[in-house]
Design a protein around this motif. Structure first.
Motif, PDB file in Angstrom:
ATOM      1  N   THR A   1       0.816  -1.213   0.000  1.00  0.00           N
ATOM      2  CA  THR A   1       0.000   0.000   0.000  1.00  0.00           C
ATOM      3  C   THR A   1       0.852   1.265   0.000  1.00  0.00           C
ATOM      4  OG1 THR A   1      -1.759  -1.184   1.130  1.00  0.00           O
ATOM      5  CG2 THR A   1      -1.854   1.206   1.205  1.00  0.00           C
ATOM      6  N   ALA A   2       1.894   1.310   0.814  1.00  0.00           N
ATOM      7  CA  ALA A   2       2.733   2.510   0.859  1.00  0.00           C
ATOM      8  C   ALA A   2       3.368   2.790  -0.503  1.00  0.00           C
ATOM      9  CB  ALA A   2       3.812   2.362   1.930  1.00  0.00           C
TER      10      ALA A   2
ATOM     11  N   SER B   1      -6.166   5.454   5.699  1.00  0.00           N
ATOM     12  CA  SER B   1      -5.107   4.494   5.372  1.00  0.00           C
ATOM     13  C   SER B   1      -3.853   5.204   4.883  1.00  0.00           C
ATOM     14  CB  SER B   1      -5.594   3.508   4.311  1.00  0.00           C
ATOM     15  OG  SER B   1      -6.666   2.749   4.800  1.00  0.00           O
TER      16      SER B   1
ATOM     17  N   TYR C   1      -2.095   6.608   7.833  1.00  0.00           N
ATOM     18  CA  TYR C   1      -1.399   5.563   8.579  1.00  0.00           C
ATOM     19  C   TYR C   1       0.042   5.441   8.087  1.00  0.00           C
ATOM     20  CZ  TYR C   1       0.117   0.912   9.991  1.00  0.00           C
ATOM     21  OH  TYR C   1       0.848  -0.134  10.493  1.00  0.00           O
ATOM     22  N   HIS C   2       0.209   5.477   6.770  1.00  0.00           N
ATOM     23  CA  HIS C   2       1.543   5.338   6.176  1.00  0.00           C
ATOM     24  C   HIS C   2       2.312   6.660   6.167  1.00  0.00           C
ATOM     25  CE1 HIS C   2       0.976   1.210   4.849  1.00  0.00           C
ATOM     26  NE2 HIS C   2      -0.232   1.558   4.482  1.00  0.00           N
TER      27      HIS C   2
END
Length: 191
Positions: A5-6, A40, A43-44
């Protein structure tokens, strides 16, 4: 294998910054493109500034690696110069210019950490290109005046300017080539 995801967030952000600029993208834009919630992304990368810092650092490291590969090749110095130029030309097909050139336009409003990464990018590119130019000068292929370092600065400025000019034209590749290659041929073709 699916990218984590990052990495997907960075990929999308890079495309957006290179085509739109720093101020013209948001976490909502990234969220929509990646298909995740804004939380999300936070979060990263807790802030846009942290995201852009990570983005510039990754971009700088990729360009450094690309330059190292060029230098390690068996290609002639002229071919290495053309490969370096291609690093700037390649993004034009997708209406993208150098990430750090795009961000440099907003330099004054960027946080110090991002400014530092942008400076490091330009220092790395200039140092690599200075070495290439000095090698060509030492080999008698080119004459670098007043110095290889000044030639490197001028060449980077020309490439970045050519990207900006090309971006505003209907045929970006043609415009870039019309600006860059006559100058390169005049300055860096073998005597």
């Amino acid at each position: 294998m699916e990218k984590n995801t990052a990495t997907r967030i960075l990929d999308v952000a890079q495309e957006m910054v290179r085509s739109r600029g720093y101020s013209a993208f948001s976490y909502a834009d990234i969220s929509k493109e990646v298909g995740i919630r804004k939380a999300s992304i936070h979060y990263h990368f807790p802030s846009k500034d942290e995201l852009v810092k990570a983005l510039v650092k990754r971009y700088r490291e990729r360009i450094v690696r690309a330059c190292e590969l060029i230098a390690q090749s068996d290609n002639s110095l002229n071919e290495q110069m053309m490969q370096f130029v291609a690093l700037y030309q390649n993004g034009l097909d997708s209406n993208q210019i150098c990430l750090c050139a795009m961000l440099a336009a907003d330099f004054a409003v960027l946080p110090q950490a991002v400014q530092d990464e942008i400076r490091a990018f330009f220092q790395d590119a200039e140092a690599w290109l200075t070495t290439l130019l000095q090698n060509g000068d030492d080999a008698g292929l080119w004459v670098c005046r007043p110095s290889a370092q000044q030639e490197a600065k001028a060449l980077i400025a020309m490439l970045q300017g050519a990207q900006l000019l090309a971006r505003s034209s209907e045929d970006q590749t043609y415009t870039f080539e019309q600006v860059v290659y006559p100058i390169l041929n005049a300055k860096f073709s073998s005597p």
